[in-house]
Design a protein around this motif. Sequence first.
Motif, PDB file in Angstrom:
ATOM      1  N   VAL A 132     -21.688  37.590 -64.630  1.00 51.42           N
ATOM      2  CA  VAL A 132     -21.164  36.460 -64.917  1.00 51.42           C
ATOM      3  C   VAL A 132     -21.768  36.008 -66.413  1.00 51.42           C
ATOM      4  N   PRO A 133     -21.279  35.817 -67.305  1.00 54.18           N
ATOM      5  CA  PRO A 133     -21.851  35.570 -68.848  1.00 54.18           C
ATOM      6  C   PRO A 133     -22.440  34.270 -68.851  1.00 54.18           C
ATOM      7  N   GLY A 134     -23.786  34.442 -69.064  1.00 51.76           N
ATOM      8  CA  GLY A 134     -24.005  33.214 -69.335  1.00 51.76           C
ATOM      9  C   GLY A 134     -23.978  32.697 -71.156  1.00 51.76           C
ATOM     10  N   SER A 135     -25.022  32.138 -71.628  1.00 52.19           N
ATOM     11  CA  SER A 135     -24.800  31.714 -73.109  1.00 52.19           C
ATOM     12  C   SER A 135     -24.642  32.923 -73.970  1.00 52.19           C
ATOM     13  N   ASP A 136     -25.879  33.520 -73.734  1.00 48.54           N
ATOM     14  CA  ASP A 136     -25.969  34.885 -74.527  1.00 48.54           C
ATOM     15  C   ASP A 136     -26.560  36.498 -73.713  1.00 48.54           C
TER      16      ASP A 136
END
Lengths: 367, 82
Positions: A95-99
């Motif tokens: 799951v992508p976080g901020s970067d």
Amino acid sequence: MKYLEEFRDPALARVVLQRIERELTGPRVLMEVCGGQTHSIIRHGIDQLLPQGIELIHGPGCPVCVTPIACIDEAVALAETPGMILATFADMLRVPGSDSDLLAARARGADVRSLYSPLDAVRLAQENPRSQVIFFAVGFETTAPANALSVLQAESAGLDNFSLLVSQVMVPPAIEAIATAADNRVQAFLAAGHVCTVMGYWQYEHLTARLGTPIVITGFEPLDLLLGIEAAVAQLEKGQARVDNQYARCVTRDGNREAQALMDQVFAASLQQWRGLGDLAASGLRLREGYARFDARRRFSPRPATTETRSDCRAGEVLTGRIKPDQCPHFGGRCTPDSPLGATMVSAEGACAAYYRYRPLAQAHHG
Amino acid sequence: MCLAIPGLLTHIEGEDLQRRGLVRFGAVQRQVNLALTPEAQVNDYVIVHVGCAINIVDRDEAERLLSLLRQAAAMEEEREIP
């Protein structure tokens, strides 16, 4: 397998489908709340078998999908702290976080493990006494008792190297938020069968009375889903609004009292941020004061390097049923399971992933 | 994530938080924690989520529902054969 295959019988499904066709007099909009149900509906093509007048809107019931980006950032920050082992369910890793995401953190050398059960994380802490084991505890009410149990097991084993990063969510406040939104189109809800296996459905009786919206407790197999849809349509046709239980082999009105008691011992309700729905009062869980030493946030105060960069992902609109996955301009093009823009394309239960996997035509159209 | 699968409980050991059992899912057998279902007995079908049995399947309810649907299917068939 017993109690699964019988509920996939096509001949019986046809009977229920015919009954729905006979009952239906006009267009009806239903929401299946749970991502597991979305997956089953798309996989078995149930939405395409139903009479045209019935529209199914896919709800926010995928914990991986609604976990806020800030929580993913906290998990990444904890994973990258020396001496930590960050464990969680496999779906959370991409799951992508901020970067960044947990899988990328692992590639950079962080000790990130995917586990089947929070109880396995307790064992991991026992086997690694020199490391701090943090379990990223996401889930709905279905998962909360197992997460609570992990804390109680760690306490009884006298562990001081086990803690939870909690991002728990609860269904009734989400149903209420969706039903009371100004642009709501949902006329009836199919409630999540395994959440109710734990919680029962007495809470939903208050909810349905307040909202005037039918709620049908529904299981996951094709027959279960069709019976849930049939009961919802029947109520709408008669102008009724009550709770029906169409998953009685697993759900009782009271639910599992033992599981609820363990949950309540360890967790208290708290404000929770949902991707797509924003902040909802008393829709999450936090560890109670007595278990503060098992709270990774209190013990380690994770400070993510970056927070919330702008994303083109439209998961928020998908999770609230405002758009269907294949209506997103990035679906199947910039956003695929191999290179997801957001959580709904990652999780096995995310609506975008379900469409991508089972709707090759939608994919070809966009890709 | 809320995936939970029914399986047959074949063996029980331990107690309280450590009460656990063997559960058979088709050809696969797994160890499952039973702390949330203290009343579960061998030969019960339990519904298992992330390594914990979260409830006992009510077999009577399951059979009742299936037999109602089978009756309805038989009636449909009769109706279709002139």
